[in-house]
Design a protein around this motif. Sequence first.
Motif, short mmCIF file in Angstrom:
data_model
loop_
_atom_site.label_atom_id
_atom_site.label_comp_id
_atom_site.label_asym_id
_atom_site.label_seq_id
_atom_site.Cartn_x
_atom_site.Cartn_y
_atom_site.Cartn_z
N LEU A 28 0.83 -1.21 0.00
CA LEU A 28 0.00 0.00 0.00
C LEU A 28 0.86 1.26 0.00
CD1 LEU A 28 -2.86 -1.04 2.45
CD2 LEU A 28 -2.98 -0.81 -0.04
N ALA A 29 1.95 1.24 0.76
CA ALA A 29 2.86 2.39 0.77
C ALA A 29 3.47 2.60 -0.61
CB ALA A 29 3.95 2.18 1.82
N ARG A 30 3.81 1.50 -1.27
CA ARG A 30 4.40 1.60 -2.61
C ARG A 30 3.39 2.18 -3.60
NH1 ARG A 30 9.34 0.12 -4.35
NH2 ARG A 30 9.47 0.36 -6.58
N ARG A 31 2.13 1.74 -3.50
CA ARG A 31 1.09 2.30 -4.38
C ARG A 31 0.93 3.80 -4.15
NH1 ARG A 31 -3.69 -2.24 -4.25
NH2 ARG A 31 -2.58 -3.77 -5.50
N GLN A 32 0.99 4.21 -2.89
CA GLN A 32 0.88 5.64 -2.58
C GLN A 32 2.07 6.41 -3.17
OE1 GLN A 32 -1.61 7.39 -1.35
NE2 GLN A 32 -2.83 5.53 -1.15
N GLN A 33 3.26 5.84 -3.09
CA GLN A 33 4.44 6.48 -3.68
C GLN A 33 4.29 6.62 -5.19
OE1 GLN A 33 7.68 3.94 -2.57
NE2 GLN A 33 7.89 4.82 -0.51
N GLU A 34 3.83 5.55 -5.83
CA GLU A 34 3.65 5.59 -7.29
C GLU A 34 2.58 6.59 -7.67
OE1 GLU A 34 2.97 1.51 -8.36
OE2 GLU A 34 5.09 1.00 -8.15
N LYS A 35 1.52 6.67 -6.87
CA LYS A 35 0.46 7.63 -7.13
C LYS A 35 0.99 9.06 -6.99
CE LYS A 35 -4.32 8.57 -5.79
NZ LYS A 35 -5.40 8.22 -4.86
N ALA A 36 1.82 9.29 -5.99
CA ALA A 36 2.38 10.63 -5.77
C ALA A 36 3.36 11.02 -6.87
CB ALA A 36 3.07 10.69 -4.41
N ARG A 37 4.02 10.03 -7.49
CA ARG A 37 5.00 10.30 -8.54
C ARG A 37 4.37 10.49 -9.92
NH1 ARG A 37 8.86 6.03 -6.34
NH2 ARG A 37 7.70 4.69 -7.71
N LYS A 38 3.06 10.24 -10.03
CA LYS A 38 2.43 10.37 -11.35
C LYS A 38 2.54 11.81 -11.84
CE LYS A 38 -1.74 8.40 -10.80
NZ LYS A 38 -3.07 7.91 -11.16
N ILE A 39 2.86 11.93 -13.11
CA ILE A 39 2.95 13.27 -13.70
C ILE A 39 1.55 13.77 -14.04
CG2 ILE A 39 5.31 12.95 -14.53
CD1 ILE A 39 4.18 12.33 -17.29
N LEU A 40 1.43 15.05 -14.28
CA LEU A 40 0.13 15.68 -14.51
C LEU A 40 -0.63 15.04 -15.67
CD1 LEU A 40 -1.84 17.90 -13.72
CD2 LEU A 40 -0.64 19.42 -15.31
N SER A 41 0.08 14.71 -16.74
CA SER A 41 -0.61 14.13 -17.90
C SER A 41 -1.20 12.76 -17.57
CB SER A 41 0.34 14.03 -19.10
OG SER A 41 1.44 13.20 -18.80
N ASP A 42 -0.50 11.97 -16.74
CA ASP A 42 -1.04 10.68 -16.32
C ASP A 42 -2.25 10.86 -15.42
OD1 ASP A 42 0.79 9.23 -17.76
OD2 ASP A 42 2.14 8.88 -16.07
#
Length: 180
Positions: A28-42
């Motif tokens: 879950l922490a990893r998913r949150q990190q990936e979500k936070a790293r998403k760029i604006l276009s994504d």
Amino acid sequence: METDRDHPNRQVSSHMAGIVERNIKALLARRQQEKARKILSDKLADTVTDFAGSLRFVWIHILLFGGWIAWNLGWLGLKPFDPSLVVLAMAASVEAIFLSTFVLISQNRMAALADKRADLDLQVSLLAEHEITRLVTLVTEIAKKMDIPAAHDPEIAELAKDVRPENVLDTMERHERDSL
């Protein structure tokens, strides 16, 4: 004697449950990190795709297109502004182009994420296979020292060999080719 089955809502406090809990939290922490790293276009593509895949989107289009068609067929008693519905068809086509692009962007990102997860799954499986192979070897040696007859089973010797993933892939491809 009471068991965990007698109290299904009770917290299980075993070693395995702690490991499972830790793994869930890590994922879950990893998913949150990936979500936070998403760029604006994504983020934009995901938002549009999520909305386009909702019933709200369907109902808005039913109302919008239905109203447009009803107006331009004269069913509402108003003067038609697109009697041949060409403008509606053009607008729907342009919308479809953009929606399909947003969906493809989201799908490409999800496919890359699925590939990462598949790689992780493969690595964990390879590690587990290696550990099991070592355990088979260890247990076989213990069985031999204790003079247990099952230790001489030829299948155990086969299981004690390390499996090379590239060899498994080659074998799978060969069998696939041979079946064609």
